[in-house]
Design a protein around this motif. Structure first.
Motif, PDB file in Angstrom:
ATOM      1  N   LYS A 175       0.794  -1.226   0.000  1.00  0.00           N
ATOM      2  CA  LYS A 175       0.000   0.000   0.000  1.00  0.00           C
ATOM      3  C   LYS A 175       0.828   1.278   0.000  1.00  0.00           C
ATOM      4  CE  LYS A 175      -3.175  -1.126  -0.801  1.00  0.00           C
ATOM      5  NZ  LYS A 175      -3.305  -1.832  -2.133  1.00  0.00           N
ATOM      6  N   SER A 176       2.063   1.157  -0.457  1.00  0.00           N
ATOM      7  CA  SER A 176       2.887   2.369  -0.496  1.00  0.00           C
ATOM      8  C   SER A 176       3.120   2.860  -1.921  1.00  0.00           C
ATOM      9  CB  SER A 176       4.215   2.116   0.216  1.00  0.00           C
ATOM     10  OG  SER A 176       4.842   1.015  -0.361  1.00  0.00           O
ATOM     11  N   GLY A 177       2.365   2.321  -2.887  1.00  0.00           N
ATOM     12  CA  GLY A 177       2.506   2.797  -4.262  1.00  0.00           C
ATOM     13  C   GLY A 177       3.204   1.802  -5.173  1.00  0.00           C
ATOM     14  N   THR A 178       3.157   0.525  -4.809  1.00  0.00           N
ATOM     15  CA  THR A 178       3.792  -0.528  -5.608  1.00  0.00           C
ATOM     16  C   THR A 178       3.324  -0.487  -7.060  1.00  0.00           C
ATOM     17  OG1 THR A 178       3.428  -1.844  -3.601  1.00  0.00           O
ATOM     18  CG2 THR A 178       4.324  -3.003  -5.512  1.00  0.00           C
ATOM     19  N   THR A 179       2.019  -0.377  -7.251  1.00  0.00           N
ATOM     20  CA  THR A 179       1.424  -0.418  -8.590  1.00  0.00           C
ATOM     21  C   THR A 179       1.989   0.723  -9.450  1.00  0.00           C
ATOM     22  OG1 THR A 179      -0.570  -1.057  -7.369  1.00  0.00           O
ATOM     23  CG2 THR A 179      -0.829  -0.674  -9.725  1.00  0.00           C
ATOM     24  N   TRP A 180       2.105   1.878  -8.841  1.00  0.00           N
ATOM     25  CA  TRP A 180       2.631   3.064  -9.528  1.00  0.00           C
ATOM     26  C   TRP A 180       4.114   2.864  -9.879  1.00  0.00           C
ATOM     27  CZ3 TRP A 180       3.353   8.366  -6.629  1.00  0.00           C
ATOM     28  CH2 TRP A 180       3.542   9.387  -7.566  1.00  0.00           C
ATOM     29  N   ARG A 205       6.077   4.725   2.348  1.00  0.00           N
ATOM     30  CA  ARG A 205       5.088   5.799   2.422  1.00  0.00           C
ATOM     31  C   ARG A 205       4.832   6.157   3.883  1.00  0.00           C
ATOM     32  NH1 ARG A 205      -1.000   4.984  -0.135  1.00  0.00           N
ATOM     33  NH2 ARG A 205      -1.464   7.197  -0.385  1.00  0.00           N
ATOM     34  N   SER A 246      -4.645   3.180   3.860  1.00  0.00           N
ATOM     35  CA  SER A 246      -4.773   2.494   2.570  1.00  0.00           C
ATOM     36  C   SER A 246      -4.937   0.981   2.776  1.00  0.00           C
ATOM     37  CB  SER A 246      -3.533   2.804   1.710  1.00  0.00           C
ATOM     38  OG  SER A 246      -3.657   2.249   0.441  1.00  0.00           O
ATOM     39  N   TYR A 286       6.862   7.757  -1.276  1.00  0.00           N
ATOM     40  CA  TYR A 286       5.668   8.068  -2.080  1.00  0.00           C
ATOM     41  C   TYR A 286       5.431   9.578  -2.118  1.00  0.00           C
ATOM     42  CZ  TYR A 286       0.650   7.838  -3.373  1.00  0.00           C
ATOM     43  OH  TYR A 286      -0.574   7.996  -3.995  1.00  0.00           O
ATOM     44  N   CYS A 311       1.626   7.248 -16.575  1.00  0.00           N
ATOM     45  CA  CYS A 311       1.543   6.369 -15.389  1.00  0.00           C
ATOM     46  C   CYS A 311       0.793   7.021 -14.232  1.00  0.00           C
ATOM     47  CB  CYS A 311       2.950   5.990 -14.921  1.00  0.00           C
ATOM     48  SG  CYS A 311       3.871   5.057 -16.144  1.00  0.00           S
ATOM     49  N   ARG A 370      -7.224   3.715  -5.226  1.00  0.00           N
ATOM     50  CA  ARG A 370      -8.298   4.240  -4.384  1.00  0.00           C
ATOM     51  C   ARG A 370      -8.346   5.753  -4.595  1.00  0.00           C
ATOM     52  NH1 ARG A 370      -9.082   5.926   0.967  1.00  0.00           N
ATOM     53  NH2 ARG A 370      -6.820   6.088   1.097  1.00  0.00           N
ATOM     54  N   ARG A 371      -7.514   6.503  -3.849  1.00  0.00           N
ATOM     55  CA  ARG A 371      -7.509   7.958  -4.045  1.00  0.00           C
ATOM     56  C   ARG A 371      -6.179   8.457  -4.619  1.00  0.00           C
ATOM     57  NH1 ARG A 371      -9.808  11.928  -0.018  1.00  0.00           N
ATOM     58  NH2 ARG A 371     -10.013  13.008  -1.997  1.00  0.00           N
ATOM     59  N   GLY A 372      -5.097   7.791  -4.232  1.00  0.00           N
ATOM     60  CA  GLY A 372      -3.789   8.154  -4.790  1.00  0.00           C
ATOM     61  C   GLY A 372      -3.328   9.550  -4.411  1.00  0.00           C
TER      62      GLY A 372
HETATM   63  P1  A3P Z   1      -4.607   4.987  -1.480  1.00  0.00           P
HETATM   64  O1  A3P Z   1      -5.286   3.802  -0.900  1.00  0.00           O
HETATM   65  O2  A3P Z   1      -4.104   5.933  -0.431  1.00  0.00           O
HETATM   66  O3  A3P Z   1      -5.382   5.684  -2.529  1.00  0.00           O
HETATM   67  P2  A3P Z   1       0.038  -0.458  -3.628  1.00  0.00           P
HETATM   68  O4  A3P Z   1       0.173  -0.272  -5.104  1.00  0.00           O
HETATM   69  O5  A3P Z   1       1.354  -0.612  -2.930  1.00  0.00           O
HETATM   70  O6  A3P Z   1      -0.964  -1.483  -3.298  1.00  0.00           O
HETATM   71  O7  A3P Z   1      -0.488   0.938  -3.067  1.00  0.00           O
HETATM   72  C1  A3P Z   1      -1.789   1.366  -3.344  1.00  0.00           C
HETATM   73  C2  A3P Z   1      -1.843   2.854  -3.112  1.00  0.00           C
HETATM   74  O8  A3P Z   1      -1.184   3.535  -4.193  1.00  0.00           O
HETATM   75  C3  A3P Z   1      -3.278   3.335  -3.093  1.00  0.00           C
HETATM   76  O9  A3P Z   1      -3.283   4.464  -2.221  1.00  0.00           O
HETATM   77  C4  A3P Z   1      -3.470   3.735  -4.549  1.00  0.00           C
HETATM   78  O10 A3P Z   1      -4.544   4.603  -4.758  1.00  0.00           O
HETATM   79  C5  A3P Z   1      -2.135   4.385  -4.847  1.00  0.00           C
HETATM   80  N1  A3P Z   1      -1.832   4.440  -6.274  1.00  0.00           N
HETATM   81  C6  A3P Z   1      -2.051   3.479  -7.205  1.00  0.00           C
HETATM   82  N2  A3P Z   1      -1.650   3.913  -8.413  1.00  0.00           N
HETATM   83  C7  A3P Z   1      -1.163   5.158  -8.252  1.00  0.00           C
HETATM   84  C8  A3P Z   1      -0.611   6.141  -9.142  1.00  0.00           C
HETATM   85  N3  A3P Z   1      -0.485   5.902 -10.434  1.00  0.00           N
HETATM   86  N4  A3P Z   1      -0.218   7.316  -8.606  1.00  0.00           N
HETATM   87  C9  A3P Z   1      -0.334   7.556  -7.290  1.00  0.00           C
HETATM   88  N5  A3P Z   1      -0.866   6.697  -6.408  1.00  0.00           N
HETATM   89  C10 A3P Z   1      -1.264   5.504  -6.876  1.00  0.00           C
END
Ligand code: A3P
Length: 313
Positions: free
Chosen positions: A63-68, A147, A155, A213, A252, A279-281
């Protein structure tokens, strides 16, 4: 010893743990809390993964922005291969493009990863202390993203509540908070996770890049250049002049990724909806959820555990 025969060292009574997280069945292993479902994969990748010097490993606390980070690193490293009109990210969630080692080795299976093009891109939520030794010995590049613990907690709480059956109410925040604060969270304690990579980044800055993050959010293009330089593929003058860094940032971004059908309706290989990773990012959403006393308690804990090592949020 066969991986499947290894059992977790110690388990907290599930009644305590399930009370707070419910959908996360943690088991303790070498001082860290690991989701029971991931445990065989963790053991198998520790035992069998053979890193190469050119590999790039993306490490994060959940939940620290892995996907990003996956989207950004994949796009930077593959920029000569894919243009934006025909890009894998348009139809594939970042988690499918940069797989978790724990997933590749899930259920103890041993995948053949030798034919993947170099540099191979992998990810992991494993703490530095538990990484497969070949990752350290190969001296491959490691990028770590963490994060602010308050946003990480909120998150995670929202994320895990998504997995409850529809007729179940959300887990009370107080219960989840007590566990998180006590170090019981996915791959927690979070402070040990942060510190493992923080210390490694101070010892080997040319091979371990430590990112936050909040900093990435504040100045994405600065950190994209930093990432590309760290990865040994800095942006050229031509790329700079055509605005490629800004294009990757937009491509991205949260807005861009969430607008894609694959991230609205697709699922991961474990069957999780891709949309749950967005979610909210934003930075500071904890203010909309966390009561003042919890916020103070977590600030105090972070200071107590991290400040002496020069790490602040
Ligand atoms: P929130 O729940 O605060 O919105 P992970 O990828 O490690 O699971 O982390 C998920 C968090 O990263 C979520 O935070 C998600 O919304 C946020 N996130 C996903 N994609 C993002 C992006 N492209 N830019 C910024 N934040 C992003």
């Amino acid at each position: 010893m066969a991986t499947s025969n290894i059992v977790p060292e110690q388990e907290k009574p599930l009644s305590i743990v399930e009370k707070g997280w419910k959908t996360f069945h943690p088991t303790q292993y070498q001082g860290f809390w690991i989701h029971l479902e991931f445990f065989p994969g963790v053991l198998a990748c520790r035992e069998h993964f053979k890193a190469c010097k050119d590999d790039i490993i993306l490490n994060t606390t959940p939940k620290s922005g892995t996907t990003w980070l996956k989207a950004l690193t994949f796009t930077i490293t593959n920029r000569a291969r894919h243009d934006f009109h025909n890009h894998p990210l348009l139809a594939t969630n970042p988690h499918a493009l940069v797989p978790f080692l724990e997933d590749l080795y899930s259920d103890g299976k041993i995948p053949n990863l030798t034919n993947l093009p170099s540099p191979r891109l992998f990810s992991s939520h494993l703490p530095y202390q538990l990484l497969p030794t070949s990752i350290i010995e190969s001296n491959c590049r490691i990028i770590y993203l963490c994060r602010n613990p308050k946003d990480t907690f909120v998150s995670m709480w929202c994320f895990l509540n998504n997995f409850l059956p529809e007729d179940e109410p959300p887990v009370p925040m107080e219960e989840a908070f007590e566990l998180f604060h006590g170090g019981i969270s996915i791959f927690g304690p979070f402070w040990e996770h942060f510190l493992g990579y923080w210390k490694a980044s101070l010892e080997r800055p040319e091979r371990v890049l430590f990112m936050k993050y909040e900093e990435l959010k504040e100045d994405p293009t600065f950190h994209l250049r930093r990432l590309a330089e760290f990865l040994g593929c800095p942006f050229s003058i031509e790329e700079e002049s055509e605005g490629l860094v800004e294009k990757i940032e937009r491509f991205c971004s949260f807005e861009s990724l969430t607008s894609l059908e694959v991230n609205k309706s697709g699922k991961t290989n474990r069957g999780y909806p891709n949309k749950n990773f967005f979610r909210r990012g934003i930075v500071g959403d904890w203010k909309n959820h966390l009561p003042a006393e919890m916020s103070e308690k977590l600030d105090q804990l972070s200071q107590q555990k991290l400040e002496a090592f020069g790490l602040t949020f």
